[in-house]
Scaffold this motif. Structure first.
Motif, PDB file in Angstrom:
ATOM      1  N   TRP A 155      10.196   5.627   4.483  1.00 24.37           N
ATOM      2  CA  TRP A 155       9.468   6.883   4.623  1.00 24.37           C
ATOM      3  C   TRP A 155      10.149   7.946   3.760  1.00 24.37           C
ATOM      4  N   GLY A 156       9.351   8.928   3.336  1.00 24.55           N
ATOM      5  CA  GLY A 156       9.947  10.110   2.747  1.00 24.55           C
ATOM      6  C   GLY A 156      10.558  10.962   3.843  1.00 24.55           C
TER       7      GLY A 156
ATOM      8  N   TYR B 133       0.863  -1.141   0.000  1.00 23.47           N
ATOM      9  CA  TYR B 133       0.000   0.000   0.000  1.00 23.47           C
ATOM     10  C   TYR B 133       0.919   1.215   0.000  1.00 23.47           C
TER      11      TYR B 133
ATOM     12  N   TRP C 267      -1.654   8.500  11.549  1.00 19.53           N
ATOM     13  CA  TRP C 267      -1.893   7.888  10.253  1.00 19.53           C
ATOM     14  C   TRP C 267      -3.081   8.570   9.580  1.00 19.53           C
TER      15      TRP C 267
ATOM     16  N   ARG D 274      -4.429   5.331   3.382  1.00 23.88           N
ATOM     17  CA  ARG D 274      -3.612   4.528   2.482  1.00 23.88           C
ATOM     18  C   ARG D 274      -4.355   4.275   1.188  1.00 23.88           C
TER      19      ARG D 274
ATOM     20  N   SER E 159       0.982   5.249   1.747  1.00 21.33           N
ATOM     21  CA  SER E 159       0.295   5.883   2.866  1.00 21.33           C
ATOM     22  C   SER E 159       0.795   7.296   3.123  1.00 21.33           C
TER      23      SER E 159
ATOM     24  N   VAL F   4       3.773   1.015   2.491  1.00 15.51           N
ATOM     25  CA  VAL F   4       3.254   0.065   3.467  1.00 15.51           C
ATOM     26  C   VAL F   4       3.552  -1.337   2.964  1.00 15.51           C
TER      27      VAL F   4
ATOM     28  N   ILE G 231       1.140  10.013   6.474  1.00 13.57           N
ATOM     29  CA  ILE G 231       1.202  10.120   7.931  1.00 13.57           C
ATOM     30  C   ILE G 231       1.630  11.555   8.245  1.00 13.57           C
TER      31      ILE G 231
ATOM     32  N   LEU H 192      -4.150  -8.987   6.556  1.00 13.40           N
ATOM     33  CA  LEU H 192      -4.156  -7.570   6.912  1.00 13.40           C
ATOM     34  C   LEU H 192      -3.583  -7.310   8.298  1.00 13.40           C
TER      35      LEU H 192
ATOM     36  N   ARG I  63      -0.431  -7.914   9.177  1.00  7.33           N
ATOM     37  CA  ARG I  63       1.014  -7.713   9.149  1.00  7.33           C
ATOM     38  C   ARG I  63       1.367  -6.648   8.118  1.00  7.33           C
ATOM     39  N   LEU I  64       1.282  -5.385   8.537  1.00  8.05           N
ATOM     40  CA  LEU I  64       1.600  -4.279   7.657  1.00  8.05           C
ATOM     41  C   LEU I  64       2.455  -3.287   8.415  1.00  8.05           C
ATOM     42  N   TRP I  65       3.518  -2.817   7.783  1.00  8.56           N
ATOM     43  CA  TRP I  65       4.367  -1.817   8.409  1.00  8.56           C
ATOM     44  C   TRP I  65       4.870  -0.825   7.356  1.00  8.56           C
ATOM     45  N   PHE I  66       5.412   0.321   7.860  1.00  5.76           N
ATOM     46  CA  PHE I  66       5.798   1.425   6.996  1.00  5.76           C
ATOM     47  C   PHE I  66       7.318   1.422   6.751  1.00  5.76           C
ATOM     48  N   ASP I  67       7.700   1.246   5.507  1.00  6.11           N
ATOM     49  CA  ASP I  67       9.124   1.239   5.180  1.00  6.11           C
ATOM     50  C   ASP I  67       9.320   1.226   3.668  1.00  6.11           C
TER      51      ASP I  67
END
Lengths: 124, 108
Positions: free
Chosen positions: A114-115, A35, A49, A52, A37, A100, A39, A106, A108-112
């Motif tokens: 980032w800008g 995904y 958050w 997304r 996203s 994401v 934030i 659904l 197991r989702l994480w952010f990596d």
């Protein structure tokens, strides 16, 4: 290595619409199970958050912002965008875009990654 | 909506072990992820899926998750570890991203 970069006006007047774009480089926005996203983080405060989008156009938003938020994607430009309407001073924050990572269900989702983030100030 | 609770601050001397907790209702049934944020910088993922480390993150960073508490453990703390740390889960019932309020780690 995928990198994300936010862009857009740093100053928005109250009641107007905040518009930001996130450009994805080093990989296709269409590739893999991801995904995309948005934030935000007001000065001195925690992470919130916003929402997304999947490249199919499927979206979901934070209920606290849902009535004012639209996230869209332009796969031809490898970009996704944020629009936040009717802004007030409370919307002043650093806005981050992030990829994401989705693994399996659904749960197991994480952010990596980032800008670097972009500061948007709402003021007349 | 799902709520994650973190202590506002944790202090530790260099070389000691820091433990930062993240509380949530039956959080042990969820996958927990941790981010490090240094002043003026974007957050960086340091632990994902409760206890896995992304490439490039030192082995000193570890995580655990059981019952109503997840924990980020930083062993042999260094001055460079001073930062804000955030836990995060995905609320699958509503398809929403959720962050804890963040913990400021101070290295004495």
């Amino acid at each position: 290595q995928v990198q994300l970069q936010e862009s857009g006006p740093g100053l928005v007047k109250p009641s107007q619409t905040l518009s930001l774009t996130c450009t994805v480089s080093g990989g296709s926005i269409n590739s893999g199970s991801y995904y995309w996203s948005w934030i935000r983080q007001p000065a001195g405060k925690g992470l919130e958050w916003i929402g997304r989008i999947y490249t199919s156009g499927s979206t979901n938003y934070n209920p606290s912002l849902k009535s004012r938020v639209t996230i869209s994607v332009d796969t031809s430009k490898n970009q996704f965008s944020l629009k936040l309407s009717s802004v007030t001073a409370a919307d002043t924050a650093v806005y981050y875009c992030a990829r994401v990572v989705v693994v399996g269900s659904l749960s197991r989702l994480w952010f990596d990654p980032w800008g670097q983030g972009t500061l948007v100030t709402v003021s007349s | 909506s799902y709520v994650l609770t973190q202590p506002p601050s944790v202090s530790v001397a260099p070389g000691q072990t820091a433990r930062i907790t993240c509380g949530g209702n039956n959080i042990g049934s969820k996958s927990v992820h941790w981010y490090q944020q240094k002043p003026g910088q974007a957050p960086v993922l340091v632990v994902y899926d409760d206890s896995d480390r992304p490439s490039g993150i030192p082995e000193r960073f570890s995580g655990s998750n059981s019952g109503n508490t997840a924990t980020l453990t930083i062993s042999r703390v260094e001055a460079g570890d001073e930062a804000d740390y955030y836990c995060q889960v995905w609320d699958s019932s509503s398809d929403l991203g959720v962050f804890g309020g963040g913990t400021k780690l101070t290295v004495l």
